[in-house]
Design an enzyme around this catalytic site. Sequence first.
Site: not given
Ligand code: NAD
Length: 362
Positions: A121, A143, A185, A226, A236, A241, A245, A248, A252, A265
């Site tokens: 929990r 999020k 972003e 942010k 949101e 907030r 977007n 976006h 999407h 993304h």
């Molecule tokens: N929570 C939120 O507010 C929010 C906002 C934007 C995106 N997201 C989410 O974030 C995700 C995308 O995040 P991302 O772009 O970081 O992708 P990811 O976490 O998949 O990382 C991208 C790649 O980089 C590798 N990697 C990570 N750190 C590294 C480093 N220091 N050196 C070498 N390789 C490294 C990872 O293993 C992966 O293969 C999506 O799922 C998206 O929905 C969430």
Amino acid sequence: MDRMITLNLQTKKYKIVISQSEDDFFTALKKAVKTNTFFVITDKNVKKLYLKYFTDLLNHKGFNVKTAVIDEGETGKSVESLSFLYDKALEVGIDRKSCAIAFGGGVIGDITGFFAATYMRGICYIQVPTTLLAMTDSSVGGKTAINTKYGKNIAGAFYQPDLVWINSSFLSTLSERHIKNGFAEIIKYAFIFDRKFYNYLFDIFKKGITSSKDFDYIIYQSCLYKSRVVEKDEREITELRTVLNFGHTFAHALETATKYKEFLHGEAVAIGMIFATALSLKLKICKPETYKKVETLLQEADFVLNTKYNAHQFLSLMKRDKKSVDGNIKFVLLKDIGKTINSYIKDDIVLNVLKNFTRGNK
Ligand SMILES: NC(=O)c1ccc[n+]([C@@H]2O[C@H](COP(=O)([O-])OP(=O)(O)OC[C@H]3O[C@@H](n4cnc5c(N)ncnc54)[C@H](O)[C@@H]3O)[C@@H](O)[C@H]2O)c1
């Protein structure tokens, strides 16, 4: 301490520490959580590069450290991974007083946050982002989510971390494509909030990022934008907030149409931002100079800005967006650099812009 931001929420207050100093991390950690046991969650790539370094760091301070490694990439953010984390946590003795650490990119941040929100929990958790996207966007704001068979981020919760430690030295191993992905972003913050930051980014893209100081400044500014939005609208609920977007809705649709395989993304968001600005121009909400400014910065950052798509398919995909109401698509539109408005736009206008937006439309 290099740079620090305090996020003041109604429910919680926490710090974002931007520093390459491990001492700064431990000073903040001591204040943020009262636990002796950490559950470090990472993916297979980050494990190879940094997990030993990170667990040694915690072990040397006398902490009890347990780890769990999941698949890298979007497939890691699954119901199966979450179930694996619950089992593993129980097996290694993680209890309600323990603290989870998200050590990786946005995927790890999102699933760890959701794990922490639901395990027994709710346990505390810390974000230690290792991608530029996670450092400037996903690690801040609470999020959390996982994907299901039918869609992205279908199950999730708002659950704030207790601390965010951003050490930009992890970026040295990140691929150029993922660095650029994070920049979408960051550029978005400039478009929606700040003309000065726009000029700063323009200069930095021209000369090339030369030092980690540049990265730290960019990360700091991004987290600040942010945080200020999240403080005003944590869940949101109001319009505030939704400004985040910008670009976006189209992004999407593009990601869905290409089954999340073709575009990262940020790459989709870059195209989404130019589309949203084209829509703003069509509606005479912004001037042609503003459109040009948006286009120029995205091109300087080396984003590809056109793509092939079917306008009718895109319209229906955008109508399915979480932000649409009764089939009306809501867009964040740009008035000028640093100024936005939210508006529901009629289908025929969206379709018209979609049809004229890029080459290759049907
Ligand atoms: N929570 C939120 O507010 C929010 C906002 C934007 C995106 N997201 C989410 O974030 C995700 C995308 O995040 P991302 O772009 O970081 O992708 P990811 O976490 O998949 O990382 C991208 C790649 O980089 C590798 N990697 C990570 N750190 C590294 C480093 N220091 N050196 C070498 N390789 C490294 C990872 O293993 C992966 O293969 C999506 O799922 C998206 O929905 C969430």
